[in-house]
Design a protein around this motif. Structure first.
Motif, PDB file in Angstrom:
ATOM      1  N   LYS A 166      20.691 -18.431 -72.058  1.00 17.06           N
ATOM      2  CA  LYS A 166      19.958 -17.268 -72.543  1.00 17.06           C
ATOM      3  C   LYS A 166      19.415 -16.441 -71.385  1.00 17.06           C
ATOM      4  CE  LYS A 166      18.393 -19.540 -76.818  1.00 17.06           C
ATOM      5  NZ  LYS A 166      17.206 -19.928 -77.622  1.00 17.06           N
ATOM      6  N   SER A 168      16.684 -12.822 -71.181  1.00 17.74           N
ATOM      7  CA  SER A 168      15.759 -12.095 -72.052  1.00 17.74           C
ATOM      8  C   SER A 168      15.771 -10.611 -71.725  1.00 17.74           C
ATOM      9  CB  SER A 168      14.349 -12.669 -71.906  1.00 17.74           C
ATOM     10  OG  SER A 168      13.451 -12.022 -72.758  1.00 17.74           O
ATOM     11  N   THR A 169      14.927 -10.189 -70.822  1.00 15.68           N
ATOM     12  CA  THR A 169      14.793  -8.764 -70.518  1.00 15.68           C
ATOM     13  C   THR A 169      15.990  -8.205 -69.760  1.00 15.68           C
ATOM     14  OG1 THR A 169      13.564  -9.341 -68.512  1.00 15.68           O
ATOM     15  CG2 THR A 169      12.279  -8.893 -70.496  1.00 15.68           C
ATOM     16  N   SER A 170      16.855  -9.072 -69.230  1.00  9.33           N
ATOM     17  CA  SER A 170      17.994  -8.608 -68.434  1.00  9.33           C
ATOM     18  C   SER A 170      19.219  -8.271 -69.270  1.00  9.33           C
ATOM     19  CB  SER A 170      18.377  -9.669 -67.393  1.00  9.33           C
ATOM     20  OG  SER A 170      17.309  -9.950 -66.527  1.00  9.33           O
ATOM     21  N   LEU A 171      19.169  -8.514 -70.571  1.00 11.76           N
ATOM     22  CA  LEU A 171      20.338  -8.268 -71.419  1.00 11.76           C
ATOM     23  C   LEU A 171      20.853  -6.835 -71.301  1.00 11.76           C
ATOM     24  CD1 LEU A 171      22.397  -9.116 -73.517  1.00 11.76           C
ATOM     25  CD2 LEU A 171      20.675  -8.697 -75.299  1.00 11.76           C
ATOM     26  N   PRO A 172      19.992  -5.804 -71.352  1.00  6.59           N
ATOM     27  CA  PRO A 172      20.508  -4.427 -71.228  1.00  6.59           C
ATOM     28  C   PRO A 172      21.271  -4.190 -69.922  1.00  6.59           C
ATOM     29  CG  PRO A 172      18.264  -4.407 -72.074  1.00  6.59           C
ATOM     30  CD  PRO A 172      18.548  -5.814 -71.646  1.00  6.59           C
ATOM     31  N   ASP A 293      15.882 -16.011 -65.938  1.00  2.00           N
ATOM     32  CA  ASP A 293      16.564 -15.514 -67.135  1.00  2.00           C
ATOM     33  C   ASP A 293      15.628 -14.721 -68.041  1.00  2.00           C
ATOM     34  OD1 ASP A 293      18.905 -16.717 -66.358  1.00  2.00           O
ATOM     35  OD2 ASP A 293      18.716 -18.445 -67.684  1.00  2.00           O
ATOM     36  N   GLY A 294      14.315 -14.794 -67.755  1.00  2.00           N
ATOM     37  CA  GLY A 294      13.350 -14.048 -68.550  1.00  2.00           C
ATOM     38  C   GLY A 294      12.817 -14.791 -69.760  1.00  2.00           C
ATOM     39  N   SER A 296      10.334 -17.083 -72.012  1.00  2.00           N
ATOM     40  CA  SER A 296       8.883 -17.275 -72.030  1.00  2.00           C
ATOM     41  C   SER A 296       8.564 -18.710 -71.623  1.00  2.00           C
ATOM     42  CB  SER A 296       8.339 -16.999 -73.430  1.00  2.00           C
ATOM     43  OG  SER A 296       8.775 -17.998 -74.345  1.00  2.00           O
ATOM     44  N   LYS A 328       6.080 -16.420 -61.152  1.00  2.00           N
ATOM     45  CA  LYS A 328       6.791 -15.256 -61.678  1.00  2.00           C
ATOM     46  C   LYS A 328       6.449 -14.008 -60.886  1.00  2.00           C
ATOM     47  CE  LYS A 328       7.889 -16.211 -66.504  1.00  2.00           C
ATOM     48  NZ  LYS A 328       7.700 -15.764 -67.890  1.00  2.00           N
TER      49      LYS A 328
END
Length: 328
Positions: A166, A168-172, A293-294, A296, A328
């Motif tokens: 997975k 997270s915020t890097s998907l775009p 990976d971002g 939580s 982080k």
């Protein structure tokens, strides 16, 4: 292992970063100090390539470096590259080269299968201990696509690319880079293709050369010393297969390896290992990857088998000297 991919990765990093000291530091952290970066061929340990991708991403603070390097990987100057080059069409190239996956590294194999109205190029783990290196599997998947495009001389797009980890915020950022749907958290790493793409002809097809190269490949496989994986690697592979959410006991891992608890403990001691240390180091390594990976902190705690976020935070501070928030 053939060094073609690593040569490409080093040159990709050099293009991204003009500071030669950064490149040298990444090489050193990847256990490649003194390696001849000007060489176009040679051999290298697979683990060094895997580490290089991760360390390069960290040095650039760019989670997509591996994927970008993969998309620019065009010329594979190795036995698999040439077998693919002289195959009839894309399906044949994948099927022919998959027979020699052991020459490309110990971590994965791949195959292609038709599934109704589409086809699936699937990467399967031979050694799941390598599944923790997310940036490298991204590199390998996108490099596979780039090679398919180069072989067919066609800039085709897959229907979708999927990864079993997975972000997270890097998907775009991955979506923008790829130009097609990219899915994370799938059941397996795979590329979904149209059936027609498998029929794309390869202009350089040459049956005589292909047969000669495949015979040569068979000889290489016979000559290759298929060394047994280390006990640590086997343990990590079993642990990775049990995630997310559960860490097996030592007795559970012993059973998965076909060993009695006593034999397992004795073999660990012989190699100077302890089960607790292996679990601890694997969790530490994965925690840092998951944070990049971002994910939580609560997701990471669950994935690594901790009772709650507080227990994970305590362990993380023991590993690094700082809390997850400060890291982080």
């Amino acid at each position: 292992m053939d060094a073609t991919r690593l040569v490409h990765l080093v040159r990709s990093l050099e293009k991204e970063c003009a500071d030669k000291r950064v490149v040298s530091e990444v090489l050193a952290k990847s256990e490649l100090s003194g390696w001849d970066t000007t060489a176009d061929s040679g051999t290298v340990d697979y683990d060094c390539e895997v580490l290089f991708v991760r360390e390069a991403c960290d040095a650039l603070d760019d989670i997509t470096f591996g994927a970008k390097a993969g998309l620019s990987y065009v010329n594979a100057q190795n036995i698999n590259g040439y077998i693919g080059k002289y195959s009839h069409d894309l399906r044949a190239a994948i099927e022919n080269t998959s027979k020699f996956h052991n020459l490309l590294g110990p971590a994965v194999t791949y195959s292609v299968r038709s599934t109704g109205n589409s086809a699936c190029f699937e990467i399967e783990w031979k050694d799941r201990s390598y599944a923790k290196y997310h940036r490298h599997i991204e590199f390998m998947m996108f490099a596979g696509l780039s090679r398919m495009r180069a072989l067919t001389n066609t800039n085709f797009f897959p229907l979708e690319v999927r990864f079993d980890h997975k972000v997270s915020t890097s998907l775009p950022a991955f979506q923008k880079l790829a130009g097609f749907p990219v899915v994370f958290g799938a059941d397996a790493p795979e590329m979904i293709l149209t059936l027609s793409s498998l029929e794309l002809p390869i202009p350089t097809n040459d049956q005589r050369l292909r047969e000669h190269l495949m015979e040569y490949g068979e000889r290489l496989l016979k000559e290759q010393k298929d060394g047994d994986a280390s006990l640590r690697s086997k343990v990590e592979s079993v642990l990775m297969a049990s995630l997310p959410g559960r860490i097996l006991s030592a007795d559970g891992v012993a059973g998965s390896l076909g060993l009695s608890p006593r034999t397992f403990a004795r073999r660990l001691a012989t190699e100077g290992l302890s089960y607790r240390d292996i679990v601890d180091q694997l969790r530490h390594d994965l925690a840092k990857t998951f944070m990049k990976d971002g994910m939580s902190l609560s997701e990471i705690a669950y994935s690594l088998g901790y009772a709650d976020q507080a227990a994970f935070s305590t362990a993380f501070k023991r590993w690094t000297g700082v809390t997850p928030g400060r890291y982080k």
